[in-house]
Design an enzyme around this catalytic site. Structure first.
Site, PDB file in Angstrom:
ATOM      1  N   GLN A  97       0.838  -1.198   0.000  1.00  0.00           N
ATOM      2  CA  GLN A  97       0.000   0.000   0.000  1.00  0.00           C
ATOM      3  C   GLN A  97       0.875   1.250   0.000  1.00  0.00           C
ATOM      4  O   GLN A  97       1.715   1.440   0.889  1.00  0.00           O
ATOM      5  CB  GLN A  97      -0.902   0.020   1.241  1.00  0.00           C
ATOM      6  CG  GLN A  97      -1.891   1.190   1.225  1.00  0.00           C
ATOM      7  CD  GLN A  97      -2.658   1.303   2.515  1.00  0.00           C
ATOM      8  OE1 GLN A  97      -2.102   1.651   3.553  1.00  0.00           O
ATOM      9  NE2 GLN A  97      -3.954   1.013   2.466  1.00  0.00           N
ATOM     10  N   TYR A 179      -5.756  10.446   4.679  1.00  0.00           N
ATOM     11  CA  TYR A 179      -4.407  10.742   4.198  1.00  0.00           C
ATOM     12  C   TYR A 179      -4.477  11.570   2.908  1.00  0.00           C
ATOM     13  O   TYR A 179      -5.528  12.101   2.561  1.00  0.00           O
ATOM     14  CB  TYR A 179      -3.605   9.459   4.065  1.00  0.00           C
ATOM     15  CG  TYR A 179      -3.452   8.767   5.404  1.00  0.00           C
ATOM     16  CD1 TYR A 179      -2.814   9.411   6.466  1.00  0.00           C
ATOM     17  CD2 TYR A 179      -3.983   7.504   5.633  1.00  0.00           C
ATOM     18  CE1 TYR A 179      -2.698   8.807   7.714  1.00  0.00           C
ATOM     19  CE2 TYR A 179      -3.876   6.888   6.874  1.00  0.00           C
ATOM     20  CZ  TYR A 179      -3.234   7.548   7.916  1.00  0.00           C
ATOM     21  OH  TYR A 179      -3.136   6.960   9.154  1.00  0.00           O
ATOM     22  N   ARG A 313      -7.071  -6.691  12.277  1.00  0.00           N
ATOM     23  CA  ARG A 313      -6.615  -7.112  13.607  1.00  0.00           C
ATOM     24  C   ARG A 313      -6.667  -8.623  13.799  1.00  0.00           C
ATOM     25  O   ARG A 313      -5.864  -9.180  14.545  1.00  0.00           O
ATOM     26  CB  ARG A 313      -7.427  -6.404  14.691  1.00  0.00           C
ATOM     27  CG  ARG A 313      -7.169  -4.906  14.752  1.00  0.00           C
ATOM     28  CD  ARG A 313      -7.805  -4.270  15.957  1.00  0.00           C
ATOM     29  NE  ARG A 313      -7.538  -2.835  15.990  1.00  0.00           N
ATOM     30  CZ  ARG A 313      -7.676  -2.070  17.076  1.00  0.00           C
ATOM     31  NH1 ARG A 313      -8.084  -2.618  18.211  1.00  0.00           N
ATOM     32  NH2 ARG A 313      -7.410  -0.790  17.030  1.00  0.00           N
TER      33      ARG A 313
END
Length: 355
Positions: A97, A179, A313
Site C-alpha cells: 500500500q 491521508y 486485527r
C-alpha cells in the site's frame, strides 16, 4: 468447505483463497527501512491468498509517522525483497500500500530532505506521536503547488515501479483514512481554486491521475485502490452526504474505465448503503470488503456484495487465521499497547494453534 477458504479467480486475477490480509501500520521499520523482522511477520501470515503490506511512504514527504517503511530508495527496495520472497514461498500474492500521509504528520518524523505537504495549509487537529518528543500537535502543512502535485504523482509512479523491482505483485493506492488522497477529496480540507480543487472532478483529479499514471507504468492488473466513503478519521470533517455519494460514484466510474484490478472498501456500517451499491454497479472489477467483519459475516458477504474479504486485527493477532477459520477455533486477542512498538513483542510472538 467455507467459500472464504476456496480458490478465487475473476478477471484473470487468481488467489489460493478468498482471504485478504489488510494493510496495518506496525511501526517496525527502523530508519524507514524494511527489515528481517518484518519479513518474518509477513511470512507467518501466508495463509492469506493476498497480503496487502502496510502503508508505505512513496516519497520522503509522505512518511508522516515514526518507523513506517518507505519504497523510494534503493536500500528500501532491497529490504522489501526479503518480505516478498518469504510470502511467495507459500504461493501467496502480496501488494504494497502506497500511503502518503499528507498533513497527518509531524516534522520530527520526516526524514532529512522531506517536507509536510497537503492540498491546503490546514493543520490537522489532535496529536501525532514522535519518537523524539512523544505526542505532539500535527505540524502545519505547506501547500502543494500544481507543479508539486504533478511531481507527487510522479513520485507515486516511481514508488510503484520500485515495488515491482522489490518483488511485489502490485500496489494499492491509499485513498482512505484521511491521508493525502482523501485530503484532496474532502472539500473541508481542500480549499484550492486550481485544477485540483473546487468541483468533484477537480478534487478527484489527484487520485485519478495517480492511478492512471501507475497503471500506464506497471499495468492496470497490478493496481488497486483503498477507499473509505463517509470516513471522518484523521480530522476529516463530514460533508454533504449527496456530494459524498456523487464523489465515490464518479471514482468508481473512473477506476472502472482505467481497469484497475480491485477496489478495497473500508466500509462504515452507518453510511448510506446506496453509495456502496453504486460503487458495485459502476465498478466491474474485484471488490475487497473490510472493516468490522467476523469470519461468519465475511463468509456471508461473499454471497452478496464482496468478491474478497479482508481482515486486519484478526490477522495481526492470529498468524494462522485461515486454519482457525477452517477449524472454527478461538481467535487470539490483539494487544493494542504493542501495535506500534519497535520490537518483536506483540508482533511476531502471537501463538499458532500448534503452539
Amino acid at each position: 468447505m467455507k467459500k472464504i477458504l476456496t480458490p478465487f479467480k475473476k478477471n484473470g486475477f487468481s488467489l489460493k483463497n478468498h482471504l485478504v490480509m489488510a494493510p496495518m501500520t506496525r511501526s517496525r521499520a527502523i530508519d524507514n527501512l524494511p527489515n528481517d523482522l518484518m519479513a518474518e511477520y509477513y511470512g507467518q501470515r501466508t495463509g492469506a491468498g493476498l497480503i496487502i503490506a502496510e502503508g508505505t511512504a512513496p516519497t520522503v514527504d509522505g512518511v508522516g509517522y515514526p518507523r513506517i517503511p518507505g519504497i523510494y530508495s534503493d536500500e528500501q527496495v532491497e529490504g522489501w525483497k526479503k518480505t516478498t520472497k518469504a510470502v511467495h514461498q507459500a504461493e501467496t500474492k502480496i501488494f504494497v500500500q502506497l500511503m502518503h500521509t499528507g498533513r497527518i504528520a509531524h516534522i520530527d518524523n520526516i526524514p532529512e530532505g522531506g517536507r509536510i505537504v497537503a492540498p491546503s495549509a490546514i493543520k490537522a487537529a489532535s496529536k501525532m506521536f514522535t519518537d523524539t518528543k512523544g505526542p505532539q500537535d500535527h505540524s502545519v502543512p505547506e501547500v502543494l503547488t500544481a507543479d508539486e502535485v504533478r511531481r507527487t504523482i510522479e513520485g507515486h509512479v516511481k514508488a510503484a515501479e520500485n515495488a515491482i523491482k522489490a518483488g511485489f505483485d502490485g500496489i494499492e493506492v491509499h485513498g482512505a483514512n484521511g491521508y493525502l488522497v482523501e485530503q484532496f477529496l474532502n472539500p473541508n480540507v481542500n480549499k484550492r481554486d486550481d485544477e485540483y480543487g473546487g468541483s468533484i472532478e477537480n478534487r478527484a483529479k489527484f487520485v485519478v491521475d495517480t492511478v492512471q499514471a501507475i497503471a500506464d507504468s506497471i499495468g492496470k492488473d497490478k493496481v488497486g485502490v483503498r477507499l473509505s466513503p463517509y470516513s471522518t478519521f484523521n480530522d476529516q470533517a463530514a460533508y454533504d452526504q449527496e456530494e459524498v455519494h456523487k464523489t465515490y460514484s464518479y471514482l468508481a466510474e473512473q477506476f472502472n474505465t482505467i481497469g484497475i484490478v480491485y477496489v478495497h472498501l473500508s466500509m462504515n456500517p452507518e453510511a448510506p448503503k446506496k453509495t456502496y451499491h453504486e460503487i458495485r454497479e459502476k465498478y466491474q472489477g474485484i471488490i475487497i470488503q473490510c472493516n468490522g467483519l467476523t469470519p461468519e459475516t465475511g463468509e456471508a458477504a461473499l454471497d452478496g456484495f464482496a468478491d474478497l474479504i479482508a481482515f486486519a486485527r484478526n490477522w495481526l493477532a492470529n498468524p494462522d487465521l485461515d486454519l482457525r477459520i477452517a477449524e472454527g477455533a478461538e481467535l487470539n486477542a490483539p494487544k493494542p499497547d504493542l501495535f506500534y512498538s519497535p520490537g518483536a513483542e506483540g508482533y511476531t510472538d502471537y501463538p499458532t494453534l500448534n503452539q
